[in-house]
Design a protein around this motif. Structure first.
Motif, mmCIF file in Angstrom:
data_model
loop_
_atom_site.group_PDB
_atom_site.id
_atom_site.type_symbol
_atom_site.label_atom_id
_atom_site.label_comp_id
_atom_site.label_asym_id
_atom_site.label_seq_id
_atom_site.Cartn_x
_atom_site.Cartn_y
_atom_site.Cartn_z
ATOM 1 N N GLU A 57 0.837 -1.190 0.000
ATOM 2 C CA GLU A 57 0.000 0.000 0.000
ATOM 3 C C GLU A 57 0.876 1.245 0.000
ATOM 4 O OE1 GLU A 57 -3.089 0.305 -0.343
ATOM 5 O OE2 GLU A 57 -3.535 2.343 0.298
ATOM 6 N N ARG A 58 0.501 2.240 -0.859
ATOM 7 C CA ARG A 58 1.245 3.497 -0.905
ATOM 8 C C ARG A 58 0.272 4.662 -0.945
ATOM 9 N NH1 ARG A 58 6.300 3.704 -1.025
ATOM 10 N NH2 ARG A 58 7.382 1.742 -0.996
ATOM 11 N N VAL A 109 13.915 -2.204 -10.270
ATOM 12 C CA VAL A 109 14.392 -3.508 -9.806
ATOM 13 C C VAL A 109 13.257 -4.518 -9.940
ATOM 14 C CG1 VAL A 109 16.083 -2.518 -8.228
ATOM 15 C CG2 VAL A 109 13.773 -3.031 -7.405
ATOM 16 N N ALA A 110 13.623 -5.793 -9.924
ATOM 17 C CA ALA A 110 12.625 -6.848 -10.070
ATOM 18 C C ALA A 110 11.700 -6.879 -8.854
ATOM 19 C CB ALA A 110 13.313 -8.196 -10.241
ATOM 20 N N PRO A 111 10.400 -6.969 -9.069
ATOM 21 C CA PRO A 111 9.472 -7.164 -7.937
ATOM 22 C C PRO A 111 9.790 -8.477 -7.229
ATOM 23 C CG PRO A 111 8.276 -6.601 -9.949
ATOM 24 C CD PRO A 111 9.687 -6.904 -10.363
ATOM 25 N N ILE A 153 5.223 -7.662 4.018
ATOM 26 C CA ILE A 153 4.761 -6.874 2.881
ATOM 27 C C ILE A 153 5.066 -5.392 3.073
ATOM 28 C CG2 ILE A 153 2.728 -6.125 1.581
ATOM 29 C CD1 ILE A 153 1.593 -8.916 1.916
ATOM 30 N N GLY A 154 4.790 -4.863 4.257
ATOM 31 C CA GLY A 154 5.064 -3.455 4.520
ATOM 32 C C GLY A 154 6.519 -3.081 4.357
ATOM 33 N N ARG A 199 10.708 -2.270 -3.092
ATOM 34 C CA ARG A 199 10.334 -2.704 -4.436
ATOM 35 C C ARG A 199 8.853 -3.100 -4.444
ATOM 36 N NH1 ARG A 199 14.238 -6.303 -6.017
ATOM 37 N NH2 ARG A 199 15.527 -5.266 -4.464
ATOM 38 N N ARG A 200 8.359 -3.401 -5.615
ATOM 39 C CA ARG A 200 6.994 -3.883 -5.723
ATOM 40 C C ARG A 200 6.892 -5.277 -5.108
ATOM 41 N NH1 ARG A 200 3.443 -4.816 -11.318
ATOM 42 N NH2 ARG A 200 1.480 -5.375 -10.277
ATOM 43 N N VAL A 201 5.830 -5.514 -4.372
ATOM 44 C CA VAL A 201 5.586 -6.795 -3.720
ATOM 45 C C VAL A 201 4.315 -7.404 -4.312
ATOM 46 C CG1 VAL A 201 5.109 -7.971 -1.544
ATOM 47 C CG2 VAL A 201 6.677 -6.017 -1.590
ATOM 48 N N ILE A 202 4.393 -8.677 -4.691
ATOM 49 C CA ILE A 202 3.257 -9.410 -5.239
ATOM 50 C C ILE A 202 3.085 -10.676 -4.407
ATOM 51 C CG2 ILE A 202 2.309 -10.576 -7.275
ATOM 52 C CD1 ILE A 202 4.263 -8.808 -8.950
ATOM 53 N N ALA A 203 1.981 -10.764 -3.676
ATOM 54 C CA ALA A 203 1.751 -11.908 -2.776
ATOM 55 C C ALA A 203 0.368 -12.489 -3.049
ATOM 56 C CB ALA A 203 1.879 -11.475 -1.318
#
Length: 302
Positions: free
Chosen positions: A26-27, A38-40, A60-61, A67-71
């Motif tokens: 979240e941003r 950079v790579a997520p 996650i935070g 970087r981008r986080v994908i979960a």
């Protein structure tokens, strides 16, 4: 599933005939995400009654600042619905690549715990060009067998239950769930209560545990494990970090040791006073090791 980890937001993505629940960082509105160059990082949760919000509750935070986080919730887990259960970790890896395509993501650092570590290893073997790095936390997929021939066959017979049978087994085992959680760590007091509560809620779902049953049917053979990659991982040339608790009573640390010895660019962090759920139990240590590893991966990309 309603739990949102600190710093996470919930999105839904259509892919493979269903809807995936995906947690991302979240941003504030209008703020560009960190780490665009950079790579997520793709976070792959474990089996049993796990889901993205549980395994990655504490990560996650902090990771979103880098970087981008994908979960994603894997099929049959959490809020992902109508996606066919993959069963085998190779099929799960194929599904995740399709999900990444739907998200418009070309290359990631794959990070998986337990069953998710097994899937991450499959990603590295099947799609090495889609990965910038590999992180395995107490990974499955590195055991030739459960031990004795009798134990292996007993485990295989247990996995032969139908989905309905697995749901019944799940319901009958609910009184033991608190013990299961305790057995996953060296010190239960280190676990975030929110994640534990969500784990128990997942177990109470009518189909709770069915996805893990499908995985077990695909990986447990009558004489040996069908997902053992011990002889294949030596071909993985990606930079890799293994993180494993020395008191892990569910997945032997010996598998991680053998894998790292065979892989040309891998290292193992063995953590004392730590069980299977290492990224939750030893969060600060894991985050420090992961941060260093990600910096090394990023530097190697330039």
């Amino acid at each position: 599933m309603t739990l949102l980890p600190p710093g996470a937001r919930e999105t839904f993505v259509s892919a493979i005939g269903g809807r995936w629940r995906v947690l991302e960082g979240e941003r504030p509105l209008g703020q560009e995400p960190a780490g665009l160059d950079v790579a997520p990082i793709l976070l792959i949760h474990g089996g049993g009654y796990d889901a993205a919000a549980i395994s990655w509750y504490r990560l996650i935070g902090p990771l979103s600042a880098m970087r981008r986080v994908i979960a994603p919730d894997l099929p049959g887990c959490g809020g992902t619905t109508e996606v066919p259960l993959p069963g085998a970790p190779s099929a799960a890896a194929d599904q995740l690549v399709t999900l990444l395509d739907a998200l418009g993501v070309d290359r990631v650092v794959a990070c998986g715990v337990s069953m998710g570590g097994d899937i991450a290893l499959e990603l590295a073997l099947r799609y090495p060009t889609r990965l910038a790095g590999l992180v395995c936390i107490a990974p499955g997929g590195l055991m030739p067998s459960f031990g004795s021939a009798a134990m292996q066959r007993l485990m295989w017979l247990t996995t032969r239950a139908s989905d309905r049978g697995m749901a019944l087994i799940s319901r009958l085992s609910r009184p033991l769930l608190s013990r299961v959680v305790r057995d996953m760590v060296h010190d239960p007091a280190t676990l975030p209560p929110e994640a534990v509560a969500e784990f128990l809620a997942e177990a109470r779902r009518p189909d709770g545990g069915v996805a893990y049953g499908s995985y077990n049917r695909a990986t447990v053979g009558p004489r040996a494990m069908l997902n053992d990659k011990s002889r294949r991982v030596g071909s993985i040339e990606l930079p890799a970090l293994f993180f494993h608790g020395q008191q892990d009573g569910l997945v032997s640390i010996d598998g991680s040791r053998r894998a790292v010895a065979a892989m040309p660019n891998a290292r193992l962090v063995e953590v004392d006073d730590c069980g299977h759920w290492a990224q939750l139990e030893q969060h600060e240590r894991f985050l420090a090791e992961l941060t260093t590893f990600l910096a090394e991966v990023d530097a190697a990309s330039y």
